[in-house]
Design an enzyme around this catalytic site. Sequence first.
Site, short mmCIF file in Angstrom:
data_model
loop_
_atom_site.label_atom_id
_atom_site.label_comp_id
_atom_site.label_asym_id
_atom_site.label_seq_id
_atom_site.Cartn_x
_atom_site.Cartn_y
_atom_site.Cartn_z
N HIS A 24 -4.26 -2.70 -0.09
CA HIS A 24 -4.69 -1.54 0.69
C HIS A 24 -5.86 -0.82 0.01
O HIS A 24 -5.97 0.41 0.08
CB HIS A 24 -3.54 -0.55 0.89
N ASN A 97 3.03 0.70 8.20
CA ASN A 97 1.98 -0.24 8.62
C ASN A 97 1.82 -0.19 10.12
O ASN A 97 2.65 0.41 10.82
CB ASN A 97 2.37 -1.67 8.21
N HIS A 288 3.98 7.24 -1.69
CA HIS A 288 5.17 6.63 -2.29
C HIS A 288 6.33 6.75 -1.31
O HIS A 288 6.69 7.87 -0.94
CB HIS A 288 5.49 7.37 -3.59
FE1 HDE Z 1 2.98 -1.37 -0.10
N1 HDE Z 1 2.02 -1.05 -1.87
N2 HDE Z 1 4.21 -2.68 -1.00
N3 HDE Z 1 3.84 -1.86 1.69
N4 HDE Z 1 1.72 -0.17 0.85
C1 HDE Z 1 0.95 -0.27 -2.04
O1 HDE Z 1 0.72 1.29 -3.76
C2 HDE Z 1 4.39 -2.78 -2.34
C3 HDE Z 1 4.86 -2.73 1.90
C4 HDE Z 1 1.79 0.23 2.14
O2 HDE Z 1 -3.00 4.36 1.64
C5 HDE Z 1 0.61 -0.07 -3.48
O3 HDE Z 1 -0.57 3.11 -4.12
C6 HDE Z 1 5.47 -3.67 -2.63
C7 HDE Z 1 5.43 -2.56 3.21
C8 HDE Z 1 0.68 1.10 2.44
O4 HDE Z 1 -2.62 4.59 -0.49
C9 HDE Z 1 1.70 -0.86 -4.21
C10 HDE Z 1 5.92 -4.12 -1.42
C11 HDE Z 1 4.71 -1.55 3.78
C12 HDE Z 1 -0.03 1.22 1.26
C13 HDE Z 1 2.51 -1.40 -3.06
C14 HDE Z 1 5.14 -3.49 -0.40
C15 HDE Z 1 3.72 -1.14 2.82
C16 HDE Z 1 0.65 0.43 0.28
C17 HDE Z 1 -0.81 -0.39 -3.86
C18 HDE Z 1 7.02 -5.12 -1.14
C19 HDE Z 1 4.86 -0.97 5.17
C20 HDE Z 1 -1.30 2.00 1.04
C21 HDE Z 1 -1.50 0.94 -4.07
C22 HDE Z 1 8.27 -4.72 -1.65
C23 HDE Z 1 6.11 -0.32 5.41
C24 HDE Z 1 -1.02 3.44 0.77
C25 HDE Z 1 -0.45 1.91 -3.98
C26 HDE Z 1 -2.32 4.19 0.63
C27 HDE Z 1 0.26 0.34 -1.06
C28 HDE Z 1 3.61 -2.14 -3.28
C29 HDE Z 1 5.30 -3.74 0.99
C30 HDE Z 1 2.78 -0.11 3.13
C31 HDE Z 1 1.21 -1.93 -5.16
C32 HDE Z 1 5.96 -4.04 -4.02
C33 HDE Z 1 6.61 -3.32 3.81
C34 HDE Z 1 0.36 1.74 3.78
O5 HDE Z 1 2.47 -0.01 -5.01
#
Ligand code: HDE
Length: 658
Positions: A24, A97, A288
């Site tokens: 992202h 999402n 978060h």
């Molecule tokens: Fe994320 N995801 N994600 N994700 N995600 C990040 O956090 C992660 C997942 C989502 O505009 C990271 O600050 C794991 C689902 C958005 O700043 C990180 C798993 C959904 C954003 C991270 C998922 C999301 C992130 C990278 C699987 C929808 C951007 C930078 C368990 C419900 C937020 C950050 C923004 C961002 C980890 C799966 C949505 C690496 C480990 C499912 C919208 O922490």
Amino acid sequence: MEDFHFREKMIHFDHERIPERVVHARGAGAHGYFESYQDLGEYTKAGFLGEKGKRTPVFARFSTVAGFKGSTDLARDIRGFAVKFYTEEGNYDLVGNNIPVFFIQDAIKFPDLIHAVKPEQDNEIPQAASAHDTFWDFISLLPESMHTIMWVMSDRALPRSISMTEGFGVHTYRFVNKDGQSIFVKFHWKPIAGTHSVTWDEAQKISGQDPDFHRRDLWNLIENGAFPEWELGVQLVEEKDEHKFDFDLLDATKLIPEELVPVQRIGKMVLNQNPTNYFAEIEQVAFHPGHVVPGIDFTNDPLLQGRLFSYTDTQLIRLGGPNFHEIPINRAIAPVHNNQRGGFMRQTINAGSNSYNPNNIGGGCPFQAKMSEGGFTSHHERVEGHKVRTRSQSFMDHYSQAKLFYQSQSEMEQDHIIEALQFELGKLKMIEIRERMVGILTYIDKQLAQSVAKGLGIYSIKEPEKPINHGYPADADPADYQSKEAKPSVEKSEKLSLMASPGKGIKGRIIAILANDGVDVNSLNSYKKALKDAKAEAKVISVHLGSITGENGGKIMVDHSLLTTSSVLFDAVLVPDGEESIKSFKDNASAIRFLDESYKHLKFIAINGAGKELWEQTYASKNSEPLGVFYDQEIGTFVDSIAKHRIWDRTDAKRIPV
Ligand code: HDE
């Protein structure tokens, strides 16, 4: 070296960069407010949902997943939809999402998924694209991803505007009321502007013409007062009904069809203020899923549980330490009192001698507030079971909802999925990955698999081999867990089609007006006014920049020349009357192409008076009865048509050779 002006300037400059988000990275955002429609106290004690008309400030960030920070907005990808509510009880982040399901069921596979989709590790190619071997190699060995793959191959992955995309919390969360009773909840954002997309051909061209297309669109909508709006919806499931469904509510690869549990609309978000500084706000905002307020709690979804760890961890490296919550965009509006101290970049100057609890020196403060005092207390839940690394049998149906999604699409949407798969798999170097994928597609829909295979030149489709044994019980034969015969709970779910939510009006649409000296100014101005009244934007495109003069005088400012813009950046085209104006366009290949390409991309076209002579130069005009091309029609008819977004039954559009 004694020149400290030089030194300080240069040192700061040398350190301007922070790591981009690992996923992202590419995003845009805006401020606004959330307004609650009713008192939801029956289900949740969350104060921001507890009163009709209550307004809470929000900051939303929208993103693509795979591309680097400088990549194109129009990549085929999931869009992040993250909203921070600055509530009186602390910040609540709904980090969702634009697609309601996810590729994987267990958080431990996330690094694998992201490594597979990001540019390949040897040459860092390709950027912001899933059409490469490592992604499909991984996916073709991971049947649980099939439902999300169907969404990502659909036009959902190519939004026309951020304001025209849905948002989903994906996981099942909990609401908890003041009596401690809990109910399961799935969150939805429903765009007032409806759900609309562009075609893949447009997406690729927009990526060249304006890689900032979505970012610019969001910015302009807000600058023009055409504020993007969404309704927040919830699907509520009582705890006693948890096992009523033929899928597991804790499995993030599944959605609850709206036919089974309707979405209740509980409030509205309006984004009405652009950020002041991209870095300070969009880059430094830290979302978060674990930022919750009393009244909202988690479930045992193993994907959600993994996320609860990852998001704090990622901020530590990206924002440089544990005080990221003190950066202005992340600060709660509610006062914060705790015993946290020190750390890099600490902003708060805590007074007094004590920073521990229990204490007497500080009168016992600060202390963890009890539930009765408005503090957060985790929902009490009895859990029992064995502690093993395995997945529940209830997580093993990987195909029924992929089928449901495909079956619920219109014919045109199904065609687009087929073309997307042909494109993506067609880009692979390794033929065996293509074959494996086509084999898996037969479990979703045989016709789909055959159509994709045809485009790939695969003449005999092989049944997929036994999947690799990851995540299944150690002694299990994974083939037994494929549930390929599983049928979806409903045959069709209307809301899964983009066509089901057209929205109202044409707010935010951009209409091109091809005009030059000699144009009929009165007619042009009345179109401009009608479009402005409908909160759409009209842009005058000419052969040169500056201004043009109407046939009876009167100047009109030009917004773009044919050199600086392209039809793919607009929703519809108008060619106003005016002999001289039309004459200047008739031999202009860019103008003719503009119209042909608009026709190819199924856009509405209005031609007035002499404009017909220009239209007749186009390839599209050779079709016997071009659909959606209006001659000398009422302005209102044109405006109303644009609200339909595209003329889906213009089947001859494919023949246009641009
Ligand atoms: Fe994320 N995801 N994600 N994700 N995600 C990040 O956090 C992660 C997942 C989502 O505009 C990271 O600050 C794991 C689902 C958005 O700043 C990180 C798993 C959904 C954003 C991270 C998922 C999301 C992130 C990278 C699987 C929808 C951007 C930078 C368990 C419900 C937020 C950050 C923004 C961002 C980890 C799966 C949505 C690496 C480990 C499912 C919208 O922490």
